[in-house]
Design an enzyme around this catalytic site. Structure first.
Site, PDB file in Angstrom:
ATOM      1  N   GLU A 189       0.830  -1.195   0.000  1.00 58.78           N
ATOM      2  CA  GLU A 189       0.000   0.000   0.000  1.00 58.78           C
ATOM      3  C   GLU A 189       0.869   1.250   0.000  1.00 58.78           C
ATOM      4  OE1 GLU A 189      -3.781  -1.773   2.567  1.00 58.78           O
ATOM      5  OE2 GLU A 189      -2.553  -0.162   3.406  1.00 58.78           O
TER       6      GLU A 189
ATOM      7  N   LYS B 278       2.256   4.648   1.239  1.00 55.27           N
ATOM      8  CA  LYS B 278       2.399   5.259   2.563  1.00 55.27           C
ATOM      9  C   LYS B 278       2.323   6.768   2.397  1.00 55.27           C
ATOM     10  CE  LYS B 278       5.182   5.116   6.775  1.00 55.27           C
ATOM     11  NZ  LYS B 278       4.828   6.499   7.136  1.00 55.27           N
TER      12      LYS B 278
ATOM     13  N   ARG C 199      -2.166  10.846  10.777  1.00 59.50           N
ATOM     14  CA  ARG C 199      -2.937   9.624  11.029  1.00 59.50           C
ATOM     15  C   ARG C 199      -4.239   9.994  11.737  1.00 59.50           C
ATOM     16  NH1 ARG C 199      -0.826   4.277  12.150  1.00 59.50           N
ATOM     17  NH2 ARG C 199      -2.579   2.807  12.149  1.00 59.50           N
TER      18      ARG C 199
ATOM     19  N   ARG D  52      -3.484  10.130  16.027  1.00 59.78           N
ATOM     20  CA  ARG D  52      -2.709   8.956  16.453  1.00 59.78           C
ATOM     21  C   ARG D  52      -2.523   8.937  17.965  1.00 59.78           C
ATOM     22  NH1 ARG D  52       3.138   7.109  13.963  1.00 59.78           N
ATOM     23  NH2 ARG D  52       3.989   6.154  15.823  1.00 59.78           N
TER      24      ARG D  52
ATOM     25  N   GLU E 110      -5.387   8.345   6.879  1.00 59.18           N
ATOM     26  CA  GLU E 110      -4.526   9.529   6.933  1.00 59.18           C
ATOM     27  C   GLU E 110      -5.269  10.715   6.344  1.00 59.18           C
ATOM     28  OE1 GLU E 110      -0.908   9.966   7.379  1.00 59.18           O
ATOM     29  OE2 GLU E 110      -0.588   7.950   8.166  1.00 59.18           O
TER      30      GLU E 110
ATOM     31  N   PHE F 184      -7.218   3.087   5.024  1.00 62.74           N
ATOM     32  CA  PHE F 184      -6.577   1.814   4.681  1.00 62.74           C
ATOM     33  C   PHE F 184      -7.040   0.657   5.554  1.00 62.74           C
ATOM     34  CE2 PHE F 184      -3.540   4.453   7.125  1.00 62.74           C
ATOM     35  CZ  PHE F 184      -3.518   3.741   8.326  1.00 62.74           C
TER      36      PHE F 184
ATOM     37  N   ARG G 180       3.441  -2.364  17.528  1.00 65.27           N
ATOM     38  CA  ARG G 180       4.237  -2.245  16.300  1.00 65.27           C
ATOM     39  C   ARG G 180       4.412  -3.653  15.767  1.00 65.27           C
ATOM     40  NH1 ARG G 180       6.573   2.072  14.340  1.00 65.27           N
ATOM     41  NH2 ARG G 180       6.416   3.258  16.271  1.00 65.27           N
TER      42      ARG G 180
ATOM     43  N   LYS H   6       7.006  -1.035   6.977  1.00 63.03           N
ATOM     44  CA  LYS H   6       7.099   0.187   6.175  1.00 63.03           C
ATOM     45  C   LYS H   6       8.429   0.222   5.441  1.00 63.03           C
ATOM     46  CE  LYS H   6       8.471   2.856  10.262  1.00 63.03           C
ATOM     47  NZ  LYS H   6       8.102   3.943  11.178  1.00 63.03           N
TER      48      LYS H   6
END
Length: 532
Positions: free
Chosen positions: A208, A210, A215, A230, A259, A299, A377, A383
Site C-alpha cells: 500500500e 504510505k 494519522r 494517532r 490519513e 486503509f 508495532r 514500512k
C-alpha cells in the site's frame, strides 16, 4: 506516592538489563500506588508529560535553586505544578513559568531534581517501558497480561486501564472493548530495508502507498462523527470536510483508520508541515479549510455495524472497507499472492517506485492473514521508505543529562552556504552509541572555540553523516529549514568541511526536486525503497 519513590524505581529500571527484574520493580511500584495516581506515574515512567509541553527550555531548567533536604513532593503535586506552568499565558509568561519552576525544584531533593530535568527535557524517554508496564500492572493486580494488553489497546490509555484495574481488580478489564466513539491505539509498522525484504518476511501480502499526512481514526455512529489523532486527541471540530465525507459512507456505524492529506493542483501531496499546520489550526476553521482543503484516505476498517473486525485477517477487513467507502477514499494498493514469483516481485517493486514518483513517502507492506494489533508495532506491517542522508558539520554540542551526564550529547548541525559559512538546521542526540558518545565528547572538546554553561561551540571542522526522514520549513533556523527526525549514522573524518552538503542541496530535498548530476542532496531511491 512520593516522587522520590517513582524516581528511584525509574533509575532502578534503567539500571538493569533483566526484563524480569524490570517487571518486578514496576509491579512493586503499582502495588503501592493509589489508583488515581497511576495514570500520571505510568506516563512519567515512560519519560512523557501528560501536558506534553510546558513552555520551559533547557536554559530555564539549568538555573533552578538548590535541592530540598528530604522528599515531600507527591506525584499528584508535581502533576499539578507542571499543569500550572503549562497553563501560563500572556505578558510576563516566561517570568511566571520560571517562578513556578523554581518553586517546584526548590521542593525537590537532588535525586528528584535530576529526574524532573530529564523528564521535562525528554532525556528520560524509555520507549519499551509501556510493554513492561503492562506486565508489571498485570502482576500487581493478579490479572492476565494478555487481557491487560488488550484492554490498553481498546481503552486507548495504559493510565486509564491502570486506574480501573488497581481500583477494582481484574474484573475491570471487561469494561475495555471496541466502542464507536472511543478511540483505540493505532497499529504501527516495523521497518524493512526494501520491498524484497518485506516480501521475504511476510509472504502473501498487500503493498500500500504510505502517505505523509496526519494519522486519523474516524468514528461514525449515525449522524455523529468523531475524528481522533494517532495520540487519541479529538480534532473533530478542525476537520469539517472529513466529518462531511464520513456521513456519506455506505454504513451508519463504522470505525476507520487512515490519513489526512492535502494535494496541490497537480495532485501531488503537499508537505507534511502544511497538513500539520492546518490540522493544528483552531481559529477560523472555515478560512483554514478554504486555504488548504484536506481529504481523508483510509486503509483499514476496525468495526462496522456493531461488528468488531480487529481479529479478522487483513484481506477480510479490506473487503469490508471496500464495501464501506468508495475507491477514491482508499489508499492505492497492490495484492501480491505469490511473493516468490519473479513477475509478482517485479510488480511490487514497480508499484513502490510509482508511489515515490507521485511524491508519497513510501509503501507499507501488510500480511494478508494478519489481524489488527491495536497499539502494537506488529511484525505483519512493514514500512519501506527512502532514508535520506546528509553530510553536515557539527557547530556545537550540549551537555547531556541523566545517563548522559558528563558527555556532550545534543549536536547542533549545519549545512554549507555559498560563502563558506554554515547555517544551522537542527539538533540531534539520536543514534549515538556509548562508544561514539565518549569519542565525540573528547573530540569536540578538542575543537572547542567557546565554552558555554550548556555546552561548547566548536570550530566547524567535523563532518557527520546524518540520516533523516525529510526537511521542513522552520522560522527557528536562519535558512528557514529544519531537519525531520535526524539521527547520527557515523562520523566522516575522511571528509573536509568544504565537502559537506550545501544549503541548496537541503532545499532541494525539502522540495523533492531532482538532484543535478554533479552532486548535492541524496537522490531518489531505487524502486522498492532504500538509497539509490
Amino acid at each position: 506516592m512520593l516522587l522520590a519513590d517513582l524516581a528511584r524505581t525509574s533509575n532502578a529500571v534503567a539500571a538493569t538489563s533483566s526484563r524480569a527484574a524490570k517487571v518486578a520493580l514496576l509491579a512493586e511500584l503499582f502495588r503501592a500506588i493509589a489508583p488515581d495516581e497511576a495514570p500520571v506515574a505510568v506516563t512519567y515512567l515512560a519519560g512523557r508529560l501528560p501536558q506534553r509541553r510546558i513552555g520551559v527550555g533547557w536554559r530555564t531548567l539549568t538555573g533552578h535553586t538548590g535541592p530540598a533536604g528530604a522528599p515531600s513532593l507527591t506525584v499528584s503535586r508535581v502533576d499539578a505544578a507542571l499543569a500550572a506552568i503549562a497553563a501560563v499565558r500572556g505578558r510576563g509568561a516566561q517570568a511566571e513559568r520560571q517562578r513556578l519552576l523554581r518553586e517546584l525544584m526548590g521542593a525537590a531533593t537532588e535525586e528528584e531534581q535530576h529526574f524532573l530535568v530529564r523528564l521535562i527535557t525528554g532525556e528520560l524517554r524509555q520507549g519499551a517501558l509501556d510493554a513492561l508496564a503492562v506486565e508489571g500492572l498485570a502482576a500487581a493486580a493478579d490479572a492476565d497480561a494478555a487481557g491487560v494488553r488488550r484492554a490498553v489497546m481498546l481503552g486507548g490509555s495504559l493510565g486509564a486501564v491502570a486506574r480501573a484495574l488497581l481500583a477494582r481488580g481484574p474484573g475491570a478489564l471487561a469494561d475495555f472493548r471496541l466502542t464507536v466513539g472511543r478511540p483505540v491505539q493505532p497499529m504501527l509498522a516495523q521497518t524493512a530495508r526494501d520491498v524484497d525484504e518485506a516480501l521475504d518476511r511476510l509472504g502473501p501480502c498487500a503493498v500500500e502507498e504510505k502517505l505523509d499526512g496526519i494519522r486519523v481514526q474516524v468514528h461514525r455512529d449515525g449522524a455523529e462523527v468523531r475524528v481522533y489523532t494517532r495520540t487519541l486527541d479529538d480534532i473533530t471540530g478542525r476537520l469539517p470536510e472529513v466529518t462531511d465525507a464520513a456521513r456519506r459512507w455506505r454504513t451508519e456505524q463504522a470505525v476507520l483508520d487512515g490519513e489526512v492529506i492535502a494535494l496541490d493542483a497537480d495532485g501531488r501531496p503537499r508537505p507534511f508541515q502544511d497538513v500539520a499546520g492546518r490540522v493544528g489550526s483552531r481559529v477560523d476553521v472555515g478560512a483554514a479549510r478554504r486555504a488548504l482543503p484536506l481529504c481523508a484516505v483510509f486503509f483499514d476498517l476496525l468495526a462496522v455495524e456493531g461488528r468488531d473486525l480487529l481479529g479478522l485477517p487483513a484481506r477480510e477487513r479490506h473487503a469490508a472497507l471496500a464495501a464501506t467507502v468508495p475507491e477514491p477514499l482508499r489508499v492505492r494498493r497492490l495484492t501480491v499472492l505469490d511473493p516468490d514469483g519473479a513477475a509478482h516481485r517485479e510488480a511490487a517493486r514497480r508499484f513502490a517506485g510509482e508511489v515515490l514518483a507521485r511524491g508519497h513517502e513510501g509503501v507499507v507492506v501488510k500480511a494478508l492473514d494478519a489481524p489488527y494489533s491495536a497499539g502494537r508495532r506488529g511484525a505483519s506491517w512493514l514500512k519501506v521508505k527512502p532514508v535520506h542522508t546528509l553530510d553536515l558539520v557539527v557547530l556545537a554540542a550540549e551537555w547531556g543529562s541523566g545517563r548522559r551526564s558528563g558527555t556532550l550529547s545534543n549536536l547542533h548541525l549545519g549545512a554549507r552556504r555559498p560563502d563558506g559559512s554554515f547555517a544551522m538546521l537542527g539538533k540531534t542526540f539520536k543514534g549515538l552509541t556509548d562508544a561514539l558518545l565518549a569519542w565525540q565528547t573528547e573530540r569536540l572538546q578538542e575543537l572547542a572555540a567557546a565554552r558555554e554553561p550548556w555546552g561548547v561551540r566548536v570550530r566547524p571542522e567535523l563532518v557527520v553523516e546524518i540520516a533523516l526522514d525529510g526537511v521542513q520549513r522552520s522560522p527557528r533556523y536562519p535558512e528557514g529549514l529544519a531537519l525531520r527526525f535526524a539521527r547520527v549514522v557515523r562520523y566522516r573524518e575522511d571528509k573536509r568541511p568544504e565537502q559537506a552538503d550545501t544549503v541548496d542541496a537541503v532545499r532541494r530535498l525539502h522540495t523533492r526536486a531532482p538532484v543535478p548530476e554533479d552532486g548535492g542532496a541524496p537522490g531518489s531511491p531505487a524502486p522498492g525503497g532504500g538509497p539509490g
